[in-house]
Design a protein around this motif. Structure first.
Motif, PDB file in Angstrom:
ATOM      1  N   PHE A 294      45.834 -36.933  42.965  1.00 49.68           N
ATOM      2  CA  PHE A 294      44.651 -37.802  43.113  1.00 49.68           C
ATOM      3  C   PHE A 294      43.632 -37.165  44.047  1.00 49.68           C
ATOM      4  CE2 PHE A 294      42.907 -41.309  45.873  1.00 49.68           C
ATOM      5  CZ  PHE A 294      41.873 -41.626  45.006  1.00 49.68           C
ATOM      6  N   GLU A 295      44.118 -36.555  45.140  1.00 50.66           N
ATOM      7  CA  GLU A 295      43.214 -35.937  46.102  1.00 50.66           C
ATOM      8  C   GLU A 295      42.409 -34.807  45.468  1.00 50.66           C
ATOM      9  OE1 GLU A 295      44.785 -36.083  50.535  1.00 50.66           O
ATOM     10  OE2 GLU A 295      46.120 -34.974  49.227  1.00 50.66           O
ATOM     11  N   ASP A 296      43.039 -34.070  44.546  1.00 50.96           N
ATOM     12  CA  ASP A 296      42.386 -32.903  43.958  1.00 50.96           C
ATOM     13  C   ASP A 296      41.528 -33.252  42.746  1.00 50.96           C
ATOM     14  OD1 ASP A 296      43.583 -31.305  45.834  1.00 50.96           O
ATOM     15  OD2 ASP A 296      45.368 -30.948  44.606  1.00 50.96           O
ATOM     16  N   PHE A 297      41.513 -34.508  42.355  1.00 49.05           N
ATOM     17  CA  PHE A 297      40.744 -34.910  41.179  1.00 49.05           C
ATOM     18  C   PHE A 297      39.257 -34.964  41.517  1.00 49.05           C
ATOM     19  CE2 PHE A 297      38.889 -38.289  38.494  1.00 49.05           C
ATOM     20  CZ  PHE A 297      39.149 -37.730  37.253  1.00 49.05           C
ATOM     21  N   ILE A 346      37.259 -41.195  56.028  1.00 46.20           N
ATOM     22  CA  ILE A 346      37.261 -40.567  54.705  1.00 46.20           C
ATOM     23  C   ILE A 346      38.696 -40.369  54.248  1.00 46.20           C
ATOM     24  CG2 ILE A 346      36.594 -38.558  53.335  1.00 46.20           C
ATOM     25  CD1 ILE A 346      34.287 -38.088  55.181  1.00 46.20           C
ATOM     26  N   SER A 347      39.066 -40.968  53.120  1.00 48.14           N
ATOM     27  CA  SER A 347      40.417 -40.820  52.561  1.00 48.14           C
ATOM     28  C   SER A 347      40.467 -39.562  51.691  1.00 48.14           C
ATOM     29  CB  SER A 347      40.803 -42.052  51.742  1.00 48.14           C
ATOM     30  OG  SER A 347      40.916 -43.180  52.550  1.00 48.14           O
ATOM     31  N   ARG A 348      40.329 -38.433  52.323  1.00 48.48           N
ATOM     32  CA  ARG A 348      40.283 -37.174  51.591  1.00 48.48           C
ATOM     33  C   ARG A 348      40.936 -36.087  52.433  1.00 48.48           C
ATOM     34  NH1 ARG A 348      39.805 -34.870  46.524  1.00 48.48           N
ATOM     35  NH2 ARG A 348      38.707 -32.884  46.633  1.00 48.48           N
ATOM     36  N   SER A 349      41.725 -35.231  51.810  1.00 52.35           N
ATOM     37  CA  SER A 349      42.329 -34.108  52.505  1.00 52.35           C
ATOM     38  C   SER A 349      41.708 -32.821  51.983  1.00 52.35           C
ATOM     39  CB  SER A 349      43.849 -34.089  52.280  1.00 52.35           C
ATOM     40  OG  SER A 349      44.403 -32.930  52.858  1.00 52.35           O
ATOM     41  N   ASN A 350      40.927 -32.173  52.826  1.00 49.18           N
ATOM     42  CA  ASN A 350      40.310 -30.904  52.452  1.00 49.18           C
ATOM     43  C   ASN A 350      39.992 -30.142  53.736  1.00 49.18           C
ATOM     44  OD1 ASN A 350      37.627 -29.259  52.002  1.00 49.18           O
ATOM     45  ND2 ASN A 350      38.651 -29.396  50.016  1.00 49.18           N
ATOM     46  N   ARG A 351      40.440 -28.918  53.809  1.00 51.12           N
ATOM     47  CA  ARG A 351      40.311 -28.150  55.042  1.00 51.12           C
ATOM     48  C   ARG A 351      38.845 -27.939  55.428  1.00 51.12           C
ATOM     49  NH1 ARG A 351      43.950 -25.180  57.819  1.00 51.12           N
ATOM     50  NH2 ARG A 351      43.083 -23.644  59.271  1.00 51.12           N
ATOM     51  N   ASP A 352      38.022 -27.560  54.452  1.00 48.07           N
ATOM     52  CA  ASP A 352      36.614 -27.308  54.741  1.00 48.07           C
ATOM     53  C   ASP A 352      35.905 -28.570  55.215  1.00 48.07           C
ATOM     54  OD1 ASP A 352      36.884 -24.648  54.058  1.00 48.07           O
ATOM     55  OD2 ASP A 352      36.227 -24.947  51.976  1.00 48.07           O
TER      56      ASP A 352
END
Length: 502
Positions: A294-297, A346-352
């Motif tokens: 879901f995170e990568d969608f 923010i409900s998102r996991s992203n390094r950048d």
């Protein structure tokens, strides 16, 4: 000689207990004056009883009390239709409780009446009887409430035919907050527009693009509109935008809820004085087998491509509790608007994306962002760069940071003002009593010394709090080092994610 507080003085003191229902209930037993003032406060908004224990029992008590307060002609009408609901006590009510209400919820009235349907005999007349009870209660409220502050009028499967009129409702002139469906009758919106011009907050569930001219006119006629919340799960808010932009200078809070990713968003750029924005875009998660997919969608949110360049000089709160637009768009948005942000969710996991917070949001005070396992260095970077940070919520579990790492990092790197840690368990996540006590000792020895509020959010998973851990927690609570709470859900998150159900 005993010194007694005046009514005005006592009222001002008890106002501070508005959120402390347990203490207010104790005040009911002091004397009649204390009782009357406490009742006025408790009955301002009686519809949040779902947070209390035994909500069905509380709902039944509210209904029986309201029935007891009905005028005689309404009671006689119910009796003629073989509707008998016993009052809470054989004695008449001590107060005219309905007159104390400042919040009127048609939805909740319908629901509590519906909850006693098993006591209304003759199934073929069930709908008519529920409608009759509901309408008599509403009629009493409209005649008794002298100054209404909030009106909730959401339609759902509980609702039957409701007769609502503003003809004999002088209290509606003071209305500040309206929450409703767009497909309510045109007459409802027309009547309201004739008496109410000072709404500060409007929340609308847009259904099948059914936005009447009367609703548009109601929005246009307001003098000081500050907060707008739009939910469009079976329609679009495009038709209502021109009538909102009339208030572009006064609107400071904008909440948008939808399961569509092609709705207009660039219009937000017109609201230059926004202080808070919530983008809530749910529904895609159910097609995936796990959260990581879901995170990568990537959803399109085409209009956010334009919005990324907008500049909101007064923006302090940004929340994206569901799916996030493309990361590069959000990073650009933070580059333009992150300097003044105080709260970011923010409900998102992203390094950048996480690193961009450290770069562009130096004044952030409250933060929730998802860190994956192995991203502890980003949390450290944020702590070092965001020296005003006071509160952080962190997801812990198998695919995310573990509690031991989080506690050690908080103790070593968190800024001087830091005072609240929320840990949400995404899966089973154990912390030993040795690690826990070591963290508390480190916190005790910090300079400056701050009371730390530690909140464990369980979600759908069990958070390991052994008896030994609880003894350690109690020890450091007694020492004044920490304040500890456990919750099944983060109330703020629940409110944001499920706003559109209510």
């Amino acid at each position: 000689m005993t010194c007694q507080l005046t009514a005005d003085c006592l009222s001002e003191i008890l106002e501070y207990l508005e959120e402390d229902k347990l203490t207010l209930h104790s005040c009911l037993l002091v004397n009649r004056l204390w009782c009357k003032i406490s009742v006025r406060i408790l009955w301002r908004n009686i519809w949040n009883f779902k947070k209390q224990k035994r909500p069905l029992r509380v709902a039944s008590s509210i209904l029986s009390t309201l029935i007891a307060c009905l005028p005689n002609e309404s009671k006689e009408l119910l009796h003629k239709n073989n509707i008998f609901i016993l009052p809470p006590t054989p004695k008449p009510p001590l107060f005219n409780y309905s007159a104390f209400c400042k919040v009127l919820s048609i939805y909740e009235i319908d629901k509590i009446v519906y909850s006693i349907r098993d006591k209304l005999t003759i199934e073929t007349l069930l709908s008519d009887r529920i409608s009759l009870i509901t309408n008599e209660i509403i009629k009493m409220f409209t005649s008794q409430i002298s100054s209404l502050k909030k009106l909730d009028y959401y339609y759902n499967y509980y609702c039957y035919h409701v007769n609502f009129s503003f003809d004999n409702f002088p209290g509606a002139r003071d209305l500040l907050e309206l929450c409703c469906e767009s497909n309510l009758s045109s007459d409802f919106f027309y009547q309201l527009s004739q008496v109410c011009h000072n709404l500060q907050s409007i929340s609308i569930n847009i259904d099948n693009n059914d936005v009447s001219n009367e609703l548009k006119e109601l929005i246009s006629l307001q003098n000081n509109l500050k907060n707008i919340a739009l939910s469009a799960f079976d329609g679009s808010w495009a038709d209502i935008i021109p009538f909102l932009t009339k208030h572009s200078d006064s609107i400071t809070k904008l909440h948008l809820y939808s399961d569509e990713d092609n709705l207009p968003l660039s219009f937000i750029d017109l609201f230059s004085n926004l202080q808070e924005i919530i983008f809530s875009f749910p529904n895609v998660f159910e097609i995936f087998e796990n959260f990581e997919e879901f995170e990568d969608f990537n959803r399109e949110f085409i209009d956010f491509k334009k919005l990324q360049y907008a500049n909101f000089s007064k923006l302090q709160i940004l929340k994206i509790p569901f799916h996030c637009p493309k990361v590069e768009y959000v990073i650009k948005f933070l580059e333009n608007n992150g300097k003044n942000l105080k709260k970011l969710y923010i409900s998102r996991s992203n390094r950048d994306l996480s690193l961009s917070i450290a770069k562009f949001c130096p004044n952030i005070k409250s933060l929730y962002i998802i860190f994956k396992n192995g991203e502890l260095d980003i949390l450290k970077t944020i702590f070092i760069s965001c020296q005003y940070l006071e509160s952080v919520k962190i997801l812990c579990g198998v695919k995310h940071l573990n509690k031991k790492e989080v506690l050690e990092t908080i103790a070593k790197y968190s800024p001087n003002n830091f005072c609240e840690l929320k840990i949400h368990s995404s899966s089973y996540s154990y912390v030993s009593s040795e690690v826990l006590e070591s963290f508390f000792i480190s916190w005790k020895n910090r300079t400056p010394k701050n009371l730390l509020t530690l909140i464990m959010i369980k979600g759908d998973y069990y958070t390991d709090l052994s008896m030994e851990n609880m003894k350690i927690i109690e020890k450091y609570e007694n020492l004044g080092i920490i304040k500890f709470e456990t919750k099944w859900y983060d109330e703020e998150e629940k409110e944001e994610k499920f706003h559109y159900y209510f």
